[in-house]
Write an enzyme that holds these catalytic residues in place. Structure first.
Site, PDB file in Angstrom:
ATOM      1  N   ASN A   9      69.372 -65.449 -73.751  1.00 41.06           N
ATOM      2  CA  ASN A   9      69.013 -64.525 -72.669  1.00 41.06           C
ATOM      3  C   ASN A   9      67.498 -64.335 -72.723  1.00 41.06           C
ATOM      4  O   ASN A   9      66.990 -63.628 -73.576  1.00 41.06           O
ATOM      5  CB  ASN A   9      69.750 -63.193 -72.880  1.00 41.06           C
ATOM      6  CG  ASN A   9      69.312 -62.123 -71.891  1.00 41.06           C
ATOM      7  OD1 ASN A   9      68.588 -62.410 -70.932  1.00 41.06           O
ATOM      8  ND2 ASN A   9      69.753 -60.898 -72.120  1.00 41.06           N
ATOM      9  N   LYS A  11      65.637 -62.769 -70.753  1.00 36.28           N
ATOM     10  CA  LYS A  11      65.196 -61.471 -70.206  1.00 36.28           C
ATOM     11  C   LYS A  11      63.996 -61.669 -69.270  1.00 36.28           C
ATOM     12  O   LYS A  11      63.933 -62.694 -68.582  1.00 36.28           O
ATOM     13  CB  LYS A  11      64.896 -60.497 -71.360  1.00 36.28           C
ATOM     14  CG  LYS A  11      66.089 -60.386 -72.333  1.00 36.28           C
ATOM     15  CD  LYS A  11      65.976 -59.253 -73.308  1.00 36.28           C
ATOM     16  CE  LYS A  11      67.208 -59.240 -74.211  1.00 36.28           C
ATOM     17  NZ  LYS A  11      67.223 -58.125 -75.148  1.00 36.28           N
ATOM     18  N   HIS A  95      74.588 -55.985 -69.250  1.00 34.38           N
ATOM     19  CA  HIS A  95      73.690 -55.924 -70.413  1.00 34.38           C
ATOM     20  C   HIS A  95      73.224 -54.481 -70.616  1.00 34.38           C
ATOM     21  O   HIS A  95      73.029 -53.750 -69.636  1.00 34.38           O
ATOM     22  CB  HIS A  95      72.486 -56.845 -70.198  1.00 34.38           C
ATOM     23  CG  HIS A  95      71.694 -57.034 -71.455  1.00 34.38           C
ATOM     24  ND1 HIS A  95      70.793 -56.099 -71.887  1.00 34.38           N
ATOM     25  CD2 HIS A  95      71.720 -58.006 -72.385  1.00 34.38           C
ATOM     26  CE1 HIS A  95      70.283 -56.508 -73.047  1.00 34.38           C
ATOM     27  NE2 HIS A  95      70.822 -57.656 -73.368  1.00 34.38           N
ATOM     28  N   GLU A  97      70.468 -53.271 -71.213  1.00 37.22           N
ATOM     29  CA  GLU A  97      69.222 -52.928 -70.512  1.00 37.22           C
ATOM     30  C   GLU A  97      69.514 -52.589 -69.047  1.00 37.22           C
ATOM     31  O   GLU A  97      68.847 -51.731 -68.456  1.00 37.22           O
ATOM     32  CB  GLU A  97      68.209 -54.073 -70.668  1.00 37.22           C
ATOM     33  CG  GLU A  97      67.657 -54.089 -72.089  1.00 37.22           C
ATOM     34  CD  GLU A  97      67.312 -55.453 -72.649  1.00 37.22           C
ATOM     35  OE1 GLU A  97      67.167 -56.413 -71.890  1.00 37.22           O
ATOM     36  OE2 GLU A  97      67.199 -55.542 -73.892  1.00 37.22           O
ATOM     37  N   GLU A 167      77.037 -56.177 -78.158  1.00 35.95           N
ATOM     38  CA  GLU A 167      75.622 -56.002 -78.475  1.00 35.95           C
ATOM     39  C   GLU A 167      75.355 -54.532 -78.783  1.00 35.95           C
ATOM     40  O   GLU A 167      75.142 -53.730 -77.859  1.00 35.95           O
ATOM     41  CB  GLU A 167      74.761 -56.442 -77.282  1.00 35.95           C
ATOM     42  CG  GLU A 167      74.940 -57.889 -76.891  1.00 35.95           C
ATOM     43  CD  GLU A 167      73.715 -58.450 -76.180  1.00 35.95           C
ATOM     44  OE1 GLU A 167      73.223 -59.492 -76.613  1.00 35.95           O
ATOM     45  OE2 GLU A 167      73.230 -57.824 -75.212  1.00 35.95           O
ATOM     46  N   GLY A 173      66.508 -56.224 -80.159  1.00 39.94           N
ATOM     47  CA  GLY A 173      65.050 -56.270 -80.177  1.00 39.94           C
ATOM     48  C   GLY A 173      64.415 -55.392 -81.236  1.00 39.94           C
ATOM     49  O   GLY A 173      63.209 -55.134 -81.195  1.00 39.94           O
ATOM     50  N   SER A 212      69.279 -59.044 -82.444  1.00 43.96           N
ATOM     51  CA  SER A 212      68.410 -59.535 -83.517  1.00 43.96           C
ATOM     52  C   SER A 212      69.010 -60.697 -84.304  1.00 43.96           C
ATOM     53  O   SER A 212      68.834 -60.792 -85.517  1.00 43.96           O
ATOM     54  CB  SER A 212      68.014 -58.389 -84.453  1.00 43.96           C
ATOM     55  OG  SER A 212      67.286 -57.391 -83.736  1.00 43.96           O
TER      56      SER A 212
HETATM   57  P1  13P Z   1      67.433 -59.711 -79.317  1.00 43.14           P
HETATM   58  O1  13P Z   1      68.041 -60.997 -79.842  1.00 43.14           O
HETATM   59  O2  13P Z   1      66.010 -59.850 -78.918  1.00 43.14           O
HETATM   60  O3  13P Z   1      67.704 -58.567 -80.232  1.00 43.14           O
HETATM   61  O4  13P Z   1      68.223 -59.379 -77.952  1.00 43.14           O
HETATM   62  C1  13P Z   1      69.598 -59.431 -77.925  1.00 43.14           C
HETATM   63  C2  13P Z   1      70.047 -59.337 -76.531  1.00 43.14           C
HETATM   64  O5  13P Z   1      69.895 -58.308 -75.890  1.00 43.14           O
HETATM   65  C3  13P Z   1      70.651 -60.535 -75.914  1.00 43.14           C
HETATM   66  O6  13P Z   1      71.218 -60.246 -74.687  1.00 43.14           O
END
Ligand code: 13P
Length: 250
Positions: A9, A11, A95, A97, A167, A173, A212
């Site tokens: 992803n 983003k 997601h 976010e 997640e 992140g 992560s």
């Molecule tokens: P990170 O791998 O940067 O922690 O993000 C995970 C994520 O949100 C994948 O959709």
């Protein structure tokens, strides 16, 4: 036997040049990721370029979000049929976010899940708890509520053609990965909850872990019986790191 899936992803990251470079790097190194399904989810505007770069390659394309409507007066939105037309196989829905920064409700996420399937895409439904929810001990209630919104709208059969990604929001992140045991416990809970509706669908469902994941911690996560791959954020932006995660799933 569930085939492992590793999906990147991206983003809100990338450019035309980066799309070429990153996909080129992944394809160059792909030879050794046998048995694992790999997908990348670039921002919308890079999907046509990514699709052309991936022609005849074993890497699938996904989008990061989709509108719950198929067409009409919905300024700024992108529909499942559009994503399908530019070569997407997968689409991420719900997601954290989107849920937390853009206020997407469980019900809207469920409608996006439905729209994805209606348009011929395979939804990757993200679920997961906030840090305070984990600290309050309500992780399972939160994940159950997020799953149930989709079950209520679409029924268990819809999960026969979908992917779930657990997640934990506190692990995204932050560099703070859930331990393999913490992740496995929630993955097992998700599968059990769906098993109550349909054992065969639950058994076949791929449940990815995200938060992560790196080359150095992927293997121990993917070794858990209910972890069927990963949804990778930051580490999917570097070909070598992403390939290391794909190899760890092999
Ligand atoms: P990170 O791998 O940067 O922690 O993000 C995970 C994520 O949100 C994948 O959709």
């Amino acid at each position: 036997m569930r085939q492992k899936l590793v999906a990147g992803n991206w983003k809100l990251n990338g450019s035309l040049a980066m799309t070429r470079e990153l996909i080129g790097g992944i394809l160059d190194g792909m030879g050794s990721s046998g048995g694992v399904e790999v997908a990348v989810c670039p921002p919308y505007v890079y999907l046509p370029l990514a699709h052309s770069l991936l022609e005849n390659a074993a890497v699938r394309l996904g989008a990061q979000d989709v509108c719950d409507q198929d067409s009409g007066a919905f300024t700024g939105e992108v529909s499942a049929p559009m994503l399908r037309e530019v070569g997407c196989h997968y689409v991420i829905v719900g997601h954290s976010e989107r849920r937390n920064l853009y206020g997407e409700s469980d019900e809207l996420v469920a409608r996006k899940f439905a729209a994805a399937r209606r348009g011929g895409l395979v939804p990757i439904l993200c679920v997961g708890e906030l840090l305070e929810e984990r600290e309050q001990g309500v992780t399972e209630q939160v994940v159950a509520r997020q799953l149930d919104a989709v079950l209520d709208l679409e029924g268990i059969g819809a999960f026969g053609d979908a992917v779930v990604a657990y997640e934990p929001v506190w692990a995204i992140g932050t560099g703070k990965t859930a331990t393999p045991e913490q992740a496995e416990a929630v993955h097992a809970f998700i599968r059990e909850r769906l098993r109550a509706h349909d054992p065969a669908v639950a058994e076949g469902l791929r449940i990815l872990y995200g938060g992560s994941v790196k080359g150095s911690n992927a293997a121990e996560l993917f070794a858990q019986p209910n972890i069927d791959g990963g949804l990778i954020g930051g580490a999917s932006l570097q070909a070598e790191e992403f390939l290391a995660i794909c190899r760890a799933a092999g």
